[in-house]
Design a protein around this motif. Structure first.
Motif, PDB file in Angstrom:
ATOM      1  N   TYR A  67      38.204  50.452  60.323  1.00  0.00           N
ATOM      2  CA  TYR A  67      39.012  50.523  59.114  1.00  0.00           C
ATOM      3  C   TYR A  67      40.237  49.617  59.151  1.00  0.00           C
ATOM      4  N   GLY A  68      40.477  48.928  60.260  1.00  0.00           N
ATOM      5  CA  GLY A  68      41.520  47.920  60.323  1.00  0.00           C
ATOM      6  C   GLY A  68      42.930  48.453  60.368  1.00  0.00           C
ATOM      7  N   ARG A  69      43.159  49.570  60.963  1.00  0.00           N
ATOM      8  CA  ARG A  69      44.509  50.118  61.066  1.00  0.00           C
ATOM      9  C   ARG A  69      45.016  49.943  62.484  1.00  0.00           C
ATOM     10  N   ALA A  70      46.232  49.462  62.621  1.00  0.00           N
ATOM     11  CA  ALA A  70      46.796  49.198  63.938  1.00  0.00           C
ATOM     12  C   ALA A  70      47.622  50.369  64.463  1.00  0.00           C
ATOM     13  N   LEU A  97      39.949  57.906  54.818  1.00  0.00           N
ATOM     14  CA  LEU A  97      39.761  56.470  55.030  1.00  0.00           C
ATOM     15  C   LEU A  97      38.598  55.936  54.203  1.00  0.00           C
ATOM     16  N   GLU A  98      37.572  56.749  53.994  1.00  0.00           N
ATOM     17  CA  GLU A  98      36.419  56.328  53.198  1.00  0.00           C
ATOM     18  C   GLU A  98      36.776  56.181  51.724  1.00  0.00           C
ATOM     19  N   GLN A  99      37.805  56.890  51.246  1.00  0.00           N
ATOM     20  CA  GLN A  99      38.170  56.848  49.837  1.00  0.00           C
ATOM     21  C   GLN A  99      39.133  55.723  49.501  1.00  0.00           C
ATOM     22  N   ASN A 103      37.674  50.067  51.178  1.00  0.00           N
ATOM     23  CA  ASN A 103      36.402  50.568  51.703  1.00  0.00           C
ATOM     24  C   ASN A 103      35.380  50.766  50.585  1.00  0.00           C
ATOM     25  N   VAL A 104      35.833  51.187  49.415  1.00  0.00           N
ATOM     26  CA  VAL A 104      34.932  51.342  48.270  1.00  0.00           C
ATOM     27  C   VAL A 104      34.386  49.981  47.845  1.00  0.00           C
ATOM     28  N   VAL A 105      35.236  48.952  47.858  1.00  0.00           N
ATOM     29  CA  VAL A 105      34.787  47.594  47.522  1.00  0.00           C
ATOM     30  C   VAL A 105      33.753  47.120  48.530  1.00  0.00           C
ATOM     31  N   TYR A 106      33.973  47.391  49.816  1.00  0.00           N
ATOM     32  CA  TYR A 106      33.020  46.988  50.853  1.00  0.00           C
ATOM     33  C   TYR A 106      31.692  47.735  50.711  1.00  0.00           C
ATOM     34  N   ARG A 107      31.757  49.041  50.484  1.00  0.00           N
ATOM     35  CA  ARG A 107      30.533  49.848  50.347  1.00  0.00           C
ATOM     36  C   ARG A 107      29.735  49.465  49.100  1.00  0.00           C
ATOM     37  N   ALA A 108      30.424  49.001  48.051  1.00  0.00           N
ATOM     38  CA  ALA A 108      29.734  48.584  46.830  1.00  0.00           C
ATOM     39  C   ALA A 108      29.011  47.252  47.013  1.00  0.00           C
ATOM     40  N   GLY A 109      29.321  46.539  48.084  1.00  0.00           N
ATOM     41  CA  GLY A 109      28.659  45.278  48.352  1.00  0.00           C
ATOM     42  C   GLY A 109      29.329  44.081  47.727  1.00  0.00           C
ATOM     43  N   ALA A 111      32.001  42.694  48.899  1.00  0.00           N
ATOM     44  CA  ALA A 111      32.603  41.903  49.970  1.00  0.00           C
ATOM     45  C   ALA A 111      31.689  41.966  51.190  1.00  0.00           C
ATOM     46  N   ALA A 112      31.705  40.891  51.978  1.00  0.00           N
ATOM     47  CA  ALA A 112      30.843  40.824  53.162  1.00  0.00           C
ATOM     48  C   ALA A 112      31.402  41.639  54.327  1.00  0.00           C
ATOM     49  N   SER A 113      32.712  41.807  54.388  1.00  0.00           N
ATOM     50  CA  SER A 113      33.323  42.571  55.468  1.00  0.00           C
ATOM     51  C   SER A 113      34.491  43.370  54.909  1.00  0.00           C
ATOM     52  N   ARG A 114      34.982  44.307  55.717  1.00  0.00           N
ATOM     53  CA  ARG A 114      36.120  45.101  55.264  1.00  0.00           C
ATOM     54  C   ARG A 114      37.377  44.257  55.154  1.00  0.00           C
ATOM     55  N   ALA A 115      37.507  43.245  56.009  1.00  0.00           N
ATOM     56  CA  ALA A 115      38.666  42.361  55.920  1.00  0.00           C
ATOM     57  C   ALA A 115      38.638  41.588  54.603  1.00  0.00           C
ATOM     58  N   GLN A 116      37.469  41.134  54.205  1.00  0.00           N
ATOM     59  CA  GLN A 116      37.350  40.426  52.929  1.00  0.00           C
ATOM     60  C   GLN A 116      37.619  41.375  51.764  1.00  0.00           C
TER      61      GLN A 116
END
Length: 125
Positions: A67-70, A97-99, A103-109, A111-116
């Motif tokens: 999820y990209g959290r430091a 974190l899923e909401q 993450n919703v943009v990534y799960r919808a397809g 974006a290719a990665s969560r960073a994108q």
């Protein structure tokens, strides 16, 4: 907020599984975990003792890297909502974190990665 800017595939190798941090590269045979399925570093091929603490730490670190959290306080702060006293104001961290929108943009397809996906959300494109 500090964030990890080093090699992303090193994190996958540390967790001994694909975290899909690089998008389509993780689906191909070019993924470093396919070539070198052992943890990175000088002592990566050594035997490690599996303890209960180690398993819990690996799961926490895996969620943190996916999820990209430091920092540790950020996921905890995300999940604080006003609830009755019996729940002590905390919800499980994973559903919170899923909401998140990235993450919703990534799960919808979209974006290719969560960073994108995080970049799409941040820039509004």
């Amino acid at each position: 907020m500090a964030r990890y800017t080093g090699p992303a595939c090193r994190l996958c190798r540390r967790e001994k599984m694909k975290l899909f941090l690089k998008g389509p590269k993780c689906d191909s045979m070019k993924c470093p975990i396919e070539r070198r399925p052992y943890p990175p570093g000088e002592h990566g091929r050594g035997r490690i003792r599996e303890s209960e603490y180690l398993l819990q730490l690996r799961e926490k670190q895996k969620a943190r890297r996916i999820y990209g959290r430091a920092r540790e306080a950020v996921p905890q702060r995300l999940c604080q909502r006003p609830t009755p006293r019996r729940h002590h104001g905390r919800e499980p961290v994973a559903p919170c974190l899923e909401q998140r929108l990235d993450n919703v943009v990534y799960r919808a397809g979209w974006a290719a990665s969560r960073a994108q996906a995080r970049q799409f959300v941040r820039t509004g494109t």
